[in-house]
Write an enzyme that holds these catalytic residues in place. Structure first.
Site, PDB file in Angstrom:
ATOM      1  N   GLU A 152       0.835  -1.198   0.000  1.00  0.00           N
ATOM      2  CA  GLU A 152       0.000   0.000   0.000  1.00  0.00           C
ATOM      3  C   GLU A 152       0.876   1.257   0.000  1.00  0.00           C
ATOM      4  O   GLU A 152       1.824   1.364   0.783  1.00  0.00           O
ATOM      5  CB  GLU A 152      -0.901   0.002   1.232  1.00  0.00           C
ATOM      6  CG  GLU A 152      -1.848   1.192   1.284  1.00  0.00           C
ATOM      7  CD  GLU A 152      -2.776   1.152   2.487  1.00  0.00           C
ATOM      8  OE1 GLU A 152      -3.983   1.328   2.295  1.00  0.00           O
ATOM      9  OE2 GLU A 152      -2.277   0.941   3.620  1.00  0.00           O
ATOM     10  N   LYS A 200      -8.787   2.932  -3.002  1.00  0.00           N
ATOM     11  CA  LYS A 200      -9.335   2.410  -1.751  1.00  0.00           C
ATOM     12  C   LYS A 200     -10.677   3.090  -1.482  1.00  0.00           C
ATOM     13  O   LYS A 200     -10.781   4.323  -1.524  1.00  0.00           O
ATOM     14  CB  LYS A 200      -8.347   2.694  -0.619  1.00  0.00           C
ATOM     15  CG  LYS A 200      -8.662   2.044   0.718  1.00  0.00           C
ATOM     16  CD  LYS A 200      -7.520   2.305   1.688  1.00  0.00           C
ATOM     17  CE  LYS A 200      -7.718   1.609   3.020  1.00  0.00           C
ATOM     18  NZ  LYS A 200      -6.559   1.827   3.923  1.00  0.00           N
ATOM     19  N   CYS A 229      -5.177  -2.868   2.550  1.00  0.00           N
ATOM     20  CA  CYS A 229      -5.248  -2.712   3.999  1.00  0.00           C
ATOM     21  C   CYS A 229      -6.583  -3.186   4.572  1.00  0.00           C
ATOM     22  O   CYS A 229      -7.016  -4.301   4.310  1.00  0.00           O
ATOM     23  CB  CYS A 229      -4.955  -1.243   4.327  1.00  0.00           C
ATOM     24  SG  CYS A 229      -4.544  -0.880   6.039  1.00  0.00           S
TER      25      CYS A 229
END
Length: 328
Positions: A45, A125, A160
């Site tokens: 990430e 995300k 994540c």
């Protein structure tokens, strides 16, 4: 396509907040992975230009925030083009985690680049986690389409704590990925200081195993290392997270949840490799398929709004009225 796929999972440290230097290191790692026979390489990430670790120490740092914007990666840029060229020259699929600069707004993004160098998909995300919202914006509806066919198999990616979003996970499972890239920042062992186990290296490993079992896919769990240079650069000493060197815990999990790789020490950089047999997915599918024979869509189903809501858009009724007037 052969069912045998060799994959590479990075556990490395970026050149913190330096776009060009981290792009160069990205290409070096791509070359190394390909030289060792990998057909796919995965990055963590916000690998480019490094995860903004200072947000867990102080919510506002205008100097670093400005630097971060200037060093975040634009999709249509010479830097991205150089990564695409490297992927093509080395005939390897690249799953890249990066901070995306879109008109100087930032998003936690991932790109899947084919072995021919073409960008097959990009995604953002859907919701930055907690303090990440001081830096990053939310995604758009088209980012739900996160799984694509590649020369290494059908590949998907999430970032994540998206891996604890049940609806998002189910939507991704339904896209039938064979290999899943789980991108994370530096992660540290749990201690009894009141921090969440779910944010620790042990907790996220459990999340990766669960994802593999639920999706019947191979999971490439890729994490960043933060060294003393990163701690100093972002002044995270004494902060809640990422305040000391470490953070690496990259791993590879099979479709039944078993770990297929040996760990690298948390402070060390390296690449983890595994030879996957995609036919092993059938063994797990025979027992469970949460989007197939082991489901009840007549009782429970998922609704999705996948359209992109633009910041500036015409009112449909107004457009129709204007068109009618022009015809008269």
């Amino acid at each position: 396509m052969s069912s045998q796929v060799r994959v590479a999972v990075t556990q490395a440290e970026p050149v913190w907040l330096d776009l060009d230097a981290t792009v160069k290191k990205t290409c070096d790692l791509i070359v190394e992975a390909a030289a060792n026979g990998a057909q796919l390489v995965a990055f963590p990430e916000c690998w480019i230009p490094g995860y903004p670790a200072w947000i867990w120490t102080r919510p506002v740092d205008m100097r670093l925030s400005s630097t971060y914007i200037q060093n975040s990666l634009k999709i249509d840029s010479p830097q991205m083009a150089s990564i695409q060229k490297c992927a093509a020259e080395n005939k390897i699929v690249v799953v890249l985690g990066f901070s995306e600069n879109l008109h100087n707004s930032l998003y936690i993004s991932q790109a899947i680049i084919g072995s021919d160098g073409k960008i097959l998909t990009t995604r953002k995300k859907i919701k930055p986690t907690h303090m990440e919202r001081t830096i990053f914006g939310d995604s758009f509806g088209d980012c739900l389409q996160s799984v694509v066919d590649t020369s290494a198999g059908r590949v998907g990616a999430l970032s994540c704590w998206e891996h604890i979003q049940p609806l998002l996970k189910y939507h991704t499972y339904a896209q039938r990925e064979q290999i899943h890239v789980a991108a994370w920042p530096p992660l540290f062992p749990h201690n009894e200081d009141g921090s969440l186990f779910s944010m620790s290296s042990e907790g996220t490993s459990s999340i990766a195993r669960t994802y593999a079992i639920e999706s019947q896919s191979f999971v490439l769990h890729t994490t960043t290392v933060i060294g003393q240079s990163g701690v100093d650069r972002m002044a995270t000493h004494g902060g809640a997270l990422m305040s000391t060197p470490g953070g690496g815990c990259s791993a590879i999990f099979g479709p039944d949840g078993r770990q297929l790789s040996q760990p690298i020490p948390s402070t060390e950089e390296g690449i983890i490799y595994a030879d996957l047999d995609l036919d092993q997915i059938y063994h797990s599918k025979a027992f469970v398929d949460v989007c197939g024979h082991y489901s009840r869509p007549d009782l429970l189903w998922l609704g999705v709004e996948g359209s992109v809501k633009r910041h500036v858009r015409e009112n449909a009724a107004t457009v129709a009225a204007e068109a009618e007037q022009q015809e008269q």
